[in-house]
Design a protein around this motif. Structure first.
Motif, PDB file in Angstrom:
ATOM      1  N   ALA A 124       0.826  -1.211   0.000  1.00  0.00           N
ATOM      2  CA  ALA A 124       0.000   0.000   0.000  1.00  0.00           C
ATOM      3  C   ALA A 124       0.857   1.257   0.000  1.00  0.00           C
ATOM      4  O   ALA A 124       0.562   2.224  -0.720  1.00  0.00           O
ATOM      5  CB  ALA A 124      -0.934  -0.008   1.200  1.00  0.00           C
ATOM      6  N   LEU A 180      -5.622   5.553  -0.701  1.00  0.00           N
ATOM      7  CA  LEU A 180      -5.807   4.113  -0.603  1.00  0.00           C
ATOM      8  C   LEU A 180      -6.344   3.680   0.757  1.00  0.00           C
ATOM      9  O   LEU A 180      -6.815   2.544   0.905  1.00  0.00           O
ATOM     10  CB  LEU A 180      -4.488   3.391  -0.910  1.00  0.00           C
ATOM     11  N   ARG A 203      -8.746  -4.346  -3.545  1.00  0.00           N
ATOM     12  CA  ARG A 203      -7.901  -4.664  -2.392  1.00  0.00           C
ATOM     13  C   ARG A 203      -8.184  -6.099  -1.945  1.00  0.00           C
ATOM     14  O   ARG A 203      -9.297  -6.445  -1.559  1.00  0.00           O
ATOM     15  CB  ARG A 203      -8.142  -3.700  -1.239  1.00  0.00           C
ATOM     16  N   ASP A 227      -1.836  -7.958   3.047  1.00  0.00           N
ATOM     17  CA  ASP A 227      -2.494  -6.809   2.429  1.00  0.00           C
ATOM     18  C   ASP A 227      -1.997  -6.706   0.993  1.00  0.00           C
ATOM     19  O   ASP A 227      -0.854  -7.081   0.685  1.00  0.00           O
ATOM     20  CB  ASP A 227      -2.147  -5.539   3.208  1.00  0.00           C
ATOM     21  N   PHE A 285      -3.196  -5.742  -3.490  1.00  0.00           N
ATOM     22  CA  PHE A 285      -4.116  -5.263  -4.520  1.00  0.00           C
ATOM     23  C   PHE A 285      -4.023  -6.147  -5.759  1.00  0.00           C
ATOM     24  O   PHE A 285      -2.944  -6.662  -6.085  1.00  0.00           O
ATOM     25  CB  PHE A 285      -3.764  -3.822  -4.926  1.00  0.00           C
TER      26      PHE A 285
END
Length: 378
Positions: A162, A173, A196, A203, A205
């Motif tokens: 991120a 984001l 996402r 985490d 995307f």
């Protein structure tokens, strides 16, 4: 077949291997699978998943159609929200697992597996023709299915994903929590669909890219030392640590979502009312319990691989299940596996065994994910 990034992978020293009908990167020169795996857990990795099938479903009855071929409750899903789902056959077996993103009641973006492409597309074509000939579609309008052939799909995954992507966009984001998506402006004049989520437990995307832009976006996103190009080897070990299924190994057409531990993808009311293809078989397993269940295992001594027999005791003559995926876990330093056992032997802490190299290795049923997930929920 090749994705639009084939030459990009070769130029970056990838070892290419056949996978689901495509030539895909297994790993990259100078970086082994375990080191690559750990880099994703500690920093960020970029995966080419452009072999996956991306589709749009559009039309006034798109929600109802997708609620017929899957058991999910899509009518209550908020716009630009995704859900894992399954496409079911008439017996309630899993034709494929899929991620469905709702843009609006009449517009959905759906990603399915490359290895199931021919089966999926033939099934969808058949069911779409049946649907559009029905009374609801005639009254309210038909559904159109568009396959986004040639489109790229990149997965940026890891705790630094991120922060790095934020340097490339004015879009905040932090507003894009797990399971949400948006069209995001990216430096270089790109405007891309960014969801996402991902297949690693970290985490991250998944970014859909028009055919002519795939290489430029990949070059933009793969900036060392933060982001490392990552291949199929690390993708498989990461997803198994996260307790995620691989179609063809952990899921197939003889397996219902209840057996697979995927009952949560079925809408709450739909577990009672059905209304989807294969509902009789699924509802029977909900009401009576399935004959077998997917479990996680910690295996002592040696790693158990796909196809290894799971035993009720250390006697090699009493198989009660089979391993569908197994590896030495790079994160845990233990041998982990996923498989199916008889219902009743699936509870946490149950002591079993696995046949590995002619010996019964002790194994214990362990909750999944094996490694805690780190999804960003805001």
């Amino acid at each position: 077949m090749k994705t639009g990034l084939y030459d990009f992978h070769v130029q970056n020293g990838a070892k290419m291997v056949p996978f689901a009908g495509f030539s895909m990167p297994l790993e990259y020169a100078g970086v082994g699978q375990v080191a690559s795996h750990k880099h994703v857990r500690e920093s960020a990795g970029l995966f080419d998943v452009g072999h996956m099938v991306q589709s749009n479903f559009r039309g006034p009855t798109a929600t109802a159609f997708l609620e017929w071929i899957t058991p999910s409750s899509l009518s209550t899903l908020a716009p630009y929200t995704s859900t894992l789902s399954v496409i079911l056959n008439e017996a309630g077996g899993i034709i494929d697992d899929t991620v469905i993103t709702k843009h609006a009641a009449d517009a959905f973006y759906v990603v399915t597996n490359a290895g199931c492409r021919e089966r999926d597309l033939a099934w969808i074509k058949e069911k779409l023709a049946e649907w559009n000939a029905g009374e609801l579609a005639k009254k309210e309008g038909p559904v159109e299915h568009q396959v986004l052939d040639g489109w790229g799909l990149l997965a940026l995954q890891g705790p630094e994903a991120a922060a790095y992507l934020q340097t490339l966009t004015s879009f905040d984001l932090r507003t894009l929590t797990f399971g949400k998506s948006a069209f995001v402006p990216i430096d270089g004049g790109f405007n891309l669909h960014v969801a996402r989520g991902g297949y690693t437990g970290e985490d991250g995307f998944e970014i859909s890219i028009p055919p002519s832009q795939s290489v430029d976006v990949a070059q933009l996103l793969s900036k060392p030392p933060n982001v490392q190009l990552t291949g199929l080897g690390a993708r498989d070990s990461l997803r198994l640590e996260a307790g995620m299924c691989l179609y063809g190994s952990d899921l197939d057409e003889a397996t219902t979502p209840i057996e697979a531990g995927l009952g949560w993808v079925i809408g709450k009311e739909r577990k009672k009312t059905g209304g989807f293809i294969g509902d009789a078989g699924v509802l029977k397993h909900i009401q009576e319990g399935p004959p077998r269940r997917r479990v996680g295992l910690i295996v002592e001594g040696a790693p158990a691989r796909h196809g290894a027999q799971i035993l009720e005791s250390a006697t090699l003559s009493d198989p009660i299940g089979v391993v569908t995926s197994g590896i030495p876990s790079p994160t845990l330093g233990k041998n982990i596996a996923m498989g199916y056992v008889k219902n009743g032997l699936h509870k946490k802490g149950t002591e079993l065994a696995v046949a590995v190299r002619g010996k019964a290795r002790n194994a214990v049923v362990t909750p999944m994910p094996f490694v805690p997930t780190k999804y960003y929920r805001g």
